[in-house]
Each structure stands twice: as structure tokens, then as C-alpha cells.
Design an enzyme around this catalytic site. Structure first.
Site, PDB file in Angstrom:
ATOM      1  N   GLU A 204       1.477  -0.467  -4.997  1.00 10.31           N
ATOM      2  CA  GLU A 204       0.255   0.305  -5.184  1.00 10.31           C
ATOM      3  C   GLU A 204       0.605   1.789  -5.097  1.00 10.31           C
ATOM      4  O   GLU A 204       0.350   2.459  -4.102  1.00 10.31           O
ATOM      5  CB  GLU A 204      -0.804  -0.052  -4.134  1.00 10.31           C
ATOM      6  CG  GLU A 204      -2.156   0.576  -4.407  1.00 10.31           C
ATOM      7  CD  GLU A 204      -2.546   1.689  -3.445  1.00 10.31           C
ATOM      8  OE1 GLU A 204      -3.630   2.259  -3.634  1.00 10.31           O
ATOM      9  OE2 GLU A 204      -1.777   2.013  -2.504  1.00 10.31           O
TER      10      GLU A 204
ATOM     11  N   ASP B 270       0.837  -1.189   0.000  1.00 11.70           N
ATOM     12  CA  ASP B 270       0.000   0.000   0.000  1.00 11.70           C
ATOM     13  C   ASP B 270       0.880   1.250   0.000  1.00 11.70           C
ATOM     14  O   ASP B 270       1.784   1.383   0.842  1.00 11.70           O
ATOM     15  CB  ASP B 270      -0.867  -0.047   1.270  1.00 11.70           C
ATOM     16  CG  ASP B 270      -1.930   1.026   1.296  1.00 11.70           C
ATOM     17  OD1 ASP B 270      -2.943   0.875   0.600  1.00 11.70           O
ATOM     18  OD2 ASP B 270      -1.724   2.037   2.017  1.00 11.70           O
TER      19      ASP B 270
END
Lengths: 661, 661
Positions: free
Chosen positions: A412, A383
Site C-alpha cells: 500500500e 500499510d
């Protein structure tokens, strides 16, 4: 004058490829794929050169050598196929090949009828010198040949024949004079990943919403029972948002509201509570045993479990108390929460990579990976890696790769291109991309060209949606948009994924106009999905994914050619790998029937432009006979507004059972 | 696990330019020109960054620092103007600027009406930390400001005003916290040459043919008397083929015949006789005193003398006896002569750079340069550098540059592109090119684009002819070809040259059909030139060279834009530099009148497409009023088949005396 270190070595080596930033970072490859190495290798003058590629797994000491081939313009090429995961190294060497230069000159002189008696003596010397580089039979044979070449008692014609014969050529090529060899300046590295790093089909789901009993919080067990639903669609990676305890402090309510009720489950990315942090499991999802059961069941069905690694903490995370030095302290004694001024995210403490304790921090973060690797997880979706320091990633990825070269990290990062590229350079195996926002024909063509430029280190993973991204195109384009965007994702990139069931159920309501957030997003609440809804795209997605599984052309990036169309709304491209060709035609207009004449690059498709060929639509199973480069298509957004054709050339013989191969 | 060296520094620096092969070789610049340095500088996250360029002359220890400007897409830029010749170095540094990040956030929060009391305390700390980095008044001022920001007794509005005010900004920018600064990996180098390295106009002549008394061997004195002829045409470099004693053994006769008579002067490149080698003077040309007199007279008239350095020997060269180890020995006890099998060049011994005595050889070759540098020569045309080893060139050019940074070397290499480029990388200041063989519009446009790609290290010198090169175009295109080829050379490249008087007298007879050798070439015999011939192109060459002298746009490579034409035979391009624009239109067809509408890129020309503008032909002194991008030209090979326009935009005010500036 600096001390003179003169050399009589003359070969220079430049522009070694594959190379990322001149060798500063390793390039990427895939186990089973050949690594094609090329370099400019040349010397002054017109002598013949011999060039070699040397390669090894970084774990071994000795090099394996492969002869390189001159492919023109002083560029040499060779390939090797790594047989193990991890880091491989290669260098290029080259030397002036006096024997081959001499042989070439002799041949020309003989052809011109020039006296070669002295040339034969020169050759005799070259061969005599080779004797000491050979052993046994070879040495003996070289000595005899040297003697014959130099023997002025023998006729020149006989000696010339020996000089140009294959025996001497082979003996001399096996025992070359490499005393003047030079090497590329530096050692190049390449990371060899397993195939799933490049070819993978992801399905993201929030376990919280998969309860069989509406109203109850979904569990690992629920997901385990739902696995056939996911595998039937043809996905091979099941990615779960963070499975850790969720913070209570400043917990968010539905639709990102600030006043969560006691029943609200919170945001999975607000990691950590009294029940633990990044290595703990949210009890509402189940126990570690249930997690392991899900993992094993998934793996048994060919669906690899991917976890989310989000290096941030809720205020209730144990690290906030145990390691306050890993966070920014505010003058009022509190820890700095996340901000994007004037917005505040008080439920999240970002980690401060400028901490005075970088060693402690880095080791703890690595510990998170180690923990889940220990639990059998080998794929991580990371993330927001672009808000954690690059030196950390470069270190931790190298460490993980060293210990577990089968681990795959998906970055990401939706941010500026240079930042996304750097994450690829420091080692992320896959990356999210701008695909979701590339809609028009020219945007898509340009973006694919941008990606091709960075393909040595940046492997795209195309997602038409994510829990954070419901594009305007999906909001307004109806079912047609959901179909075409998945077809594009799945055929333009060897890795792709969707966030479901929102995707296959064509969920398209935004939080508000102009927002890309979902209304009633699962990030904040439990949803109840009607997986059996008759309009579900699951069957179509299955067809697309089956095409990916069956066709090597769709399993790597590269081999992409865009073909001409007369209509901006029609995009046409092919992917080719080995003998496999897939031709895709998409109506980019979700609202109108569009048609176009295609202008096919038949050579790129490997078909003879004078003959008929068959295109077999893998989505509808329909077959068409086409001929030559100009063919007509019409695509209706009310039906399936895309073709994914297998291209089959008509075989010459009418006797074959199936006319197309 | 390797020992962990964790860091809390977050800025990364990539893609520093100008850079040749990632910094392996220095880039090139010109004294007086700004060096524009750019780099990608960024960190994780969204903090503000500050980047600096540091530069120095390689002779000095301390760096000079210049702030860089963000020009977009994480790319930063700054420039510096070296004030001395030789090697300069630069690096790029960057750090996360916490003060500016904080200031930006505070500003946004204030705008949104968010409480900033803790932010002001954070700012107070940042400013307090800066006190120790400042001295005297600045330290005092920072301390006072820190106190005010943190003083909760003062109103927030007053403290916010101080926080965002220019005083604090300036003080903090002058005393930044650079504790987290990182630097580009490596130090980049740039070679600063004098202007003539990039902007030079060469005239090559064989002194042997400049006798005022036909039949007598021309001398330095003859050339000295002819200098005004050359300077009148506007040349600034006078290049002489080798002036050394010429070998007797295997001396070549007229038209490269093998049976030279006693009167034949021989080939100047067959260097060396009993009278000396590369540091001696051919007595037929005169004495060293006469050489010096020519040199001084030329320099006094603005014509710099360039000598030829051809590292090869005639069999009579002193080195053949004194240093046989610098040549290849044949088994029959003789020295290996030059060959291109089956052709033999027995009058030439090539030097063997694979000698066992590279130190001795390299020092001797450098001694040749040193000798002529000692004689006041600073420009050398190096013959066939591509047949001498690259490591030698890299060493000798660095040495010469170190001692005499005003020396300019022109590489006479007509060979494969990678080899030519490598010579530029290892330090040649100028290079001959493929220009002579680029004739069609598309060939020229493509070639200029190829050259632009290597312009950091490869400076072209365009020659339409040389004593070795009489192109088919010149053989068959008549006077028109000679005009257009010089106009092209002189306006497409900042350095150009001709071999005269063959050029201006449009000498076009080849040795035989299909050959690029001149018939009765001066390489082998003395010629008698009629400089006053009425069809001489000398007056036109003077006009072209005057345009070069008067127009900065023609004095650098770059600023080149090709404009559209409707006719493949018409080439149109402009060069722009500073405020100067030159527009060139050439009829590439030497046999037919050709016309075309031009489709001008008015923006590139710096003119307003809505207004009239004047184009002033510097060859004919004619002026035309044009308007907008579409204008018509017609060019007749019977006249002057090219325009070299100065572009003058019409000034807005009708009151100006001259309407065009």
C-alpha cells in the site's frame, strides 16, 4: 599488460529476459504460466549457433535444459513452465555448431554442383569426433556414418545423401560438440507465485460496522455471518484493517478529531495497547477462536482472509516500553511521534529503521508475519511500506518466500513512481497504483503503457476507492462514476478491489470540499450500512466479477489493446488471452450521454474483418451483431455507461447450432 | 534462514547512467566533453537525501567527489570533465541528510507557529554530533552553534534564526553525517577518447592509382605529392587500404577474375607474400622510409594517416607456414580458404580463432597493431572485425588503450545490428553503418533514432560509398545523388568519409546491373583519375567540410531534431550544440525539382518564433530572411539540391552593425 587469458570460445550472450535491473532482482511469474526466456546469442562470423535455456527450481541442484529457437535478429527464445512455487533460476548457453554449419555449406555446394569430396572428409571427422560423446547404439551408428562419409570408395552421391539425411542430423544434434560453449554472465531468477498474486478480487471492510445490532461494535462473528453477502458479489479476498488492540493515548475521535470520547473505537492503525500489539486481537472484535472461525468460514466459501500489516505503534504498544531503541528518542525523553510538519500524529510512533538494533527489529517484524502465517493467513496488505527501509523488505520477503512461497504481499504505497517500483523489485507481489487518479482517456492509456513497462516486477491492483481515497470523480460523478470506475478497475487490471460497503452504496460525501477523506469515516467511528438499499451496485459488481471469473482474458495483465474512438469521452479497449477476447467500452463522462464510432483493431480481437461477429454484453446479457472495424456505441450515464463484451466470431458453417464461437 | 545481516542504511541507488549493459562495458566520451552522470537515489520515507558523484582516472587511486543535483522524479545528476585520455571510473553515493530534513521541518513548524523548543534541542544534538567531524575553526563554530541551539535560556526566535541561518547550513553541509551512506552497486567505467574518435572526415584512396605517370604503379611518393588535393577538400584522415605485400597464389585479375596476368597488381587485402606479411610494405608502393615521409608530410598538413588492419592471409603469407595452427586444416593437408558456399575465395586464408593456440595468435595479432603504432600510426580501419572473435577484440582493444589511449579503431562491419553493436561495446571507437542504404525520409529518420539509442557506445561513421559499395542510389541518381548523399553523411554524423576520387568524380558504373561492385574496381586494378575534371564535386565537398570545421553543431552526434515538411521528398533537420545551430534541407529526389513548406521547431533552433531570423546557406553563401515556423524551400537536382544553413537570430537592437548573431 595484464596476464593474458586467451580463449577460443566465440559465442556471446546478451540481453537475457525476463530480467529486472540486469538480474539484480528476480522477475515475477505465476504457477502454471510459461516463462518465456529470450536472449541475444551470436558469435563472430557466419557459423550456425545452437542455444539452450537451462532452468531449475532454486531448491534443486541439477539444471533442466531446453533448446532455444532463433526468432530473428540474433534473438533466441525458449519457454519453461515451473511446476512449483518459489524462486526459479535460469541461464542461457550457446555454442558454435560446426556440424550444422558444415551441413548447410555442403547442401549449398551440392546445389551448385561444386566438388565436395574434401567436405565429406571434413564431415567424416566431425562425426568421428562425436562417437566419444555418444554411448551404445548411438556411438556405433555414428562410427558407421563417419566411416561411410570418409569412404572415398563410395560414390559421392551416396555419401552426400547420408550427410544430409535425418538420421545423422538427429544423432549429431543429440551429441553436439559443446567444447566451445559459453554461458550468460550470471544466473537469472524468477519468483513463481500462486495465481492469486496476479488475479484477485478484493473486498475491504471494517468489522466494527458489521454488527447486526446497530450501536454495538461489530465482531468477527458478525463478519462471518455476512460472508455470503461478499461472496455473492464475486470477491475472493476479504481484507480487514488491523484487528489488533487500539491505543488509548491520543486516540482520535470521529472525523479525525483530537478529543475522543470513551465510546470512540479509535483508529485500527494506532496499533497496540495494554492488551497487546501486532500479534494480539482487539477484544472488541472477538477472541482468537472467533478469528479462526471467521478465517475458516471465509476460506470454506472461497474467500481468502487478508490481514493488514502496519509497522507502527500506538504509544501504548508493548514495544514502546520493551524496545525503546526501535524508536527515535527525543531530547525530552519522549519517543518521537509521527509528523508531517507542521502536522502531528501523536497517536502513532513510527519505527526507526536507523536503530542501532536492526537485527532485533527485523526479527521482531518478521515475527509478526510468522505469527499470522501460523494462524493460517497467507495474504497481507502492507500499510505504507514506503516508509520502511528497502533492505528490510528485501530480506523479510525473501525469508517469508523461502518458508512460505504461497504468501502474497500487497504494497500500500501511494508515493513517487521509483519508490513504488523499488517495492515491487524487492519482492512485493502486488501494488496499489495511481489508477484512482487516472480519469481521462489519454491519462488511462498513458498509465497502462507505464505499467506495461514495469510488468516484469510490478503487479498492479486497481482500487477505485479506499478508506483514505474518495476521489473527486466519485464525489461528483454520481452512480455512473461508481459503475465506470469499477468496470475500469476490474477489466484493466487482473487484480482489483473496493472498500465496501461504501463503494457499492455509492457513499460520496467528503470530509470537506477538496478533501479525499470520507465524511464520518469508518477509520474513526462505527458506521451503519444499509446493505439492502435498492440503489446498491452489488448486483452490477456481481456481473463484473462474474466476467472476471469466467474469462481468462481478464485474469492476467497483458494482451491489452486500445481501439480508436471518435470521441474523447469514450474509451475502448480489449484484453485477449489464449482464445478469449473481452472488449470493453466505457463512457468516461458521468454526466452526459456520449456516443462514438469505434475503430476496432480486428486482428487484435482475432476476428475476420470481412465477416460479421457477435458482441455479447456480459453486464446486460444483450447481444449485438457487428461487422468490420467501424461500429457505433452510445452510452448513457443514467443506465449502465459501459459495455463488457465477450467477442464471438461467427462460425463459417450455418449448420452449427450456435453461430458464434 | 540465511544468516541475518541487518543494516540501518536506507538509501538505494539505481539506474546509473551512462551505462552500457548495466556496466558490463564502458561507455564512451571525448576529451574536453563533460560526462553527465545521473542516477535514481532515494530512501524510504520523506527524509532529505544528499547524493554525490565520485570519479577518477582509472590510473589514480583517490576519488574526486562532486555534489549531485536532484533534477526531479528521484533522479540526481552531476557532471565531470575528464582531463586525460583513457578509462575513467565513477560511482554514486547517497545518504539520508538528517540535518537538512530537520531544518526543513523546523522551517515549516515555525511558519505554522508550532512550538519548536524540543526541535531546537534535537538540532542542537545534530550540530553537536558534527563537531567531531570538523577541525579547528569549523569545529569551534559548530560547538558554539550547538550550544546556542540547545540553550533554553535564549529566546526561541534567536535560536531559530541561528538554526535556519546560512552559517550553520554551510558548516553542516561541509561536515555531513555520512555514517549511513550507501554506494551504487558496482563501479562504472567510461572511455575518454580524443576528439577525432567522434569528429573526423575521412578520405580513402588507393595509392596504386596516384601515379603522375599513367601506367606506372602509384607510390607513397605520388600520394605525398597529392596531399594538398586532399587537404584542400577539408579532409583530416587519409585512409589507405592495406599497404602490405600482396599474395601471388590465386591472385585475382581485373573485375575479380581468376586469371591474373603478370602485370596485375592483385587485391591489397590478400595480404602476405615471400616479402612479408602484416608488418611489411609492398615494394611497389615504396620503402618504409617513403612510407614515413608520406606519414610525416600528411601529419604536417593536418591529415592523419589511417592504415587498414585486415586479419587474414594470402596463401603466401609467412604465417601460413610458420603458424599453421592458426588456420583451419583440411583433411587433404591444405589450409581452409575463405568460403561463402558455394563461392570460394582461394586467395584468402581466414584466421581460425578456435585455434588451440589462442595466446600465440592473440599476441601476434596485437603485434601487428604494435608495429604500426611504433611507426606513428594512431588510426586503424579494421577490416571485417565481425569475423574475428569478440573476446579477442575486447582484450586487444583494452591492451592498446592502456598503452596508447590516443589510438582510434574504425570497425568495418556491415552485418547484423547486434553484431555491430557488440563491436562498439567491446571497444571499437567508430563504426561503419547502414547509412549507405538509408534513402527515404522515413528510413533516415528511423535510422537516426536507432543510432541515438546506442550512442553511449556506438559512434557512427557515415560513408556514402566505399570500394565495396556503389549503391543503387549513386548508380542511378547522377550528380544530384552524389551531392545529397555527401551532405547527408557530413551533417547527420560527426564522422564521415568517402572513397575517392571515385566519389568526387561521380564514378557510377557498376560491375553489372544489380551489383554494388564498381566496374573496373581499384581493388583489382590500377585506375587513372582525372582529378581536374570540370564536373568534379571537390569544390562542393570543400564547402561542406568547411561547414563541419567551422560549426561545433556538426562535430558531435546528438542535438539532432527533424523538422516537419509537407513533401516526403524533402528532408529537413537541425543540429544544435552550445549556441550553434545548423539547419539542413535536402531534396531526396535526384530527378525532380521538389518544394515544400517547412514546419520548423523554432524552440529547437533557439529562435524566437515571433521574430525574423536569417538563414545563411554555407554551400552557396546566399542568405534568406525567414519568419516563424513556416517557410518555403524549393530544391533543384540540376543545381545544388541541398541547403546547409547557419541559423542566425535577429538581435533585438537595431543599432548593432550586424543584425543577426
Amino acid at each position: 599488460m595484464a596476464k593474458l587469458k586467451a580463449t577460443n570460445k566465440r559465442v556471446v550472450i546478451e540481453a537475457v529476459e525476463p530480467s529486472v535491473d540486469g538480474g539484480r532482482f528476480p522477475a515475477k511469474s505465476t504457477l502454471g504460466d510459461a516463462v518465456v526466456v529470450s536472449a541475444d546469442v551470436f558469435a563472430d562470423g557466419h557459423d550456425r549457433i545452437t542455444a539452450v535455456l537451462r532452468h531449475r527450481s532454486s531448491g534443486t541442484r541439477s539444471w533442466v535444459e531446453v533448446g532455444m529457437t532463433l526468432i530473428g535478429n540474433d534473438r533466441w527464445q525458449a519457454r519453461f513452465t515451473p511446476d512449483d512455487l518459489g524462486v526459479w533460476q535460469f541461464t542461457v548457453g550457446g555454442w558454435v555448431d560446426h556440424f550444422q554449419s558444415w551441413r548447410e555449406g555442403l547442401s549449398k555446394k551440392l546445389e551448385a554442383g561444386v566438388d565436395v569430396s574434401v567436405d565429406l572428409l571434413i564431415g567424416g571427422q566431425l562425426v568421428e569426433n562425436a562417437v566419444s560423446r555418444a554411448k551404445g547404439k548411438a556411438a556405433k551408428a555414428l562410427r558407421v556414418l563417419a566411416g561411410s562419409l570418409s569412404d572415398s570408395g563410395k560414390p559421392v552421391s551416396e555419401r552426400s545423401q547420408l550427410a544430409l539425411g535425418p538420421d545423422l542430423d538427429e544423432l549429431m544434434s543429440s551429441h553436439p560438440d559443446r567444447s566451445n560453449e559459453t554461458f550468460s554472465e550470471g544466473i537469472w531468477e524468477i519468483v513463481v507465485d500462486r495465481e492469486k498474486a496476479v488475479f484477485s478480487t478484493w473486498y475491504e471492510l471494517f468489522p466494527r460496522s458489521w454488527s447486526s445490532d446497530p450501536g454495538r461494535h461489530g465482531t468477527f462473528g458478525d463478519v462471518e455471518r455476512a460472508l455470503p453477502y461478499v461472496t455473492d458479489m464475486g470477491f475472493d479476498v476479504l481484507y480487514l484493517p488491523p484487528v489488533h488492540p487500539i491505543g488509548e493515548t491520543y486516540r482520535k475521535g470521529p472525523n479525525n478529531t483530537l478529543d475522543a470520547g470513551p465510546e470512540d473505537p479509535g483508529v485500527p492503525w494506532a496499533i497496540g495497547s495494554g492488551e497487546g500489539g501486532h500479534t494480539a486481537i482487539n477484544p472488541e472484535l472477538g477472541t482468537i477462536e472467533e478469528f479462526r472461525s471467521l478465517r475458516d468460514a471465509a476460506h470454506a466459501q472461497g474467500l481468502e482472509l487478508a490481514l493488514d500489516v502496519a509497522f507502527q505503534c500506538s504509544p501504548d504498544h508493548p514495544w514502546a516500553k520493551e524496545h525503546p531503541q526501535w524508536f527515535k528518542q527525543r531530547p525530552d525523553g519522549t519517543i518521537q511521534y509521527a509528523e508531517n510538519p507542521p502536522k502531528k500524529y501523536q497517536d502513532i510512533y513510527p519505527i526507526d529503521f536507523e536503530t542501532d538494533d536492526p537485527e532485533g527489529l527485523w526479527l521482531a517484524l518478521k515475527g509478526v508475519f510468522d505469527h499470522w502465517i501460523g494462524e493460517g493467513i497467507r495474504i497481507f496488505r502492507v500499510d505504507n511500506p514506503h516508509t520502511k527501509s528497502f533492505p528490510f523488505w528485501e530480506w523479510v520477503i525473501a525469508e517469508i518466500r523461502d518458508e512460505h512461497p504461497d504468501v502474497i504481499l500487497l504494497a500500500e504505497a501511494f508515493t513517487r513512481p521509483k519508490v513504488m517500483h523499488r517495492l515491487g523489485k524487492v519482492g512485493f507481489n502486488q501494488s496499489y497504483t495511481y489508477f484512482a487518479w487516472r480519469n481521462s482517456r489519454s491519462e488511462i492509456i498513458e498509465y497502462m503503457s507505464d505499467l506495461a513497462e514495469v510488468d516484469t516486477f510490478f503487479r498492479p491492483n486497481f482500487w477505485p476507492n479506499t478508506p483514505d481515497i474518495l476521489t473527486e470523480q466519485l464525489q461528483t460523478g454520481g452512480r455512473a462514476a461508481f459503475i465506470t470506475r469499477y468496470v475500469l478497475a476490474a477489466t484493466l487490471s487482473a487484480s482489483c478491489g473496493i472498500y465496501g460497503p461504501a463503494y457499492e452504496l455509492t457513499e460520496n460525501l467528503p470530509l470537506r470540499q477538496g478533501s479525499e477523506e470520507y465524511l464520518n469515516s469508518e477509520k474513526y467511528q462505527i458506521r451503519d450500512w444499509d446493505l439492502d438499499h435498492p440503489t446498491s451496485l452489488a448486483p452490477l459488481i456481481r456481473q463484473v466479477n462474474r466476467a472476471r471469473t469466467n474469462h481468462p482474458a481478464l485474469q492476467r495483465n497483458g494482451g491489452l489493446v486500445f481501439h480508436g474512438t471518435d470521441n474523447e469521452a469514450i474509451l475502448c479497449y480489449s484484453r485477449t488471452r489464449h482464445d478469449d477476447s473481452i472488449l470493453v467500452v466505457v463512457n468516461l463522462d458521468s454526466h452526459h450521454v456520449q456516443s462514438s464510432w469505434l475503430d476496432l483493431d480486428t486482428q487484435a480481437l482475432g476476428i475476420d474483418s470481412d465477416h460479421q461477429f457477435q458482441v455479447h454484453d456480459l453486464l446486460t446479457d444483450r447481444r449485438y451483431i457487428w461487422e468490420g472495424p467501424r461500429n457505433f456505441v452510445q452510452l448513457d450515464p443514467g443506465g449502465i455507461p459501459a459495455h463488457v463484451f465477450r467477442v464471438r466470431e461467427r462460425v463459417r458453417s450455418e449448420e452449427s447450432f450456435d453461430y458464434f464461437v
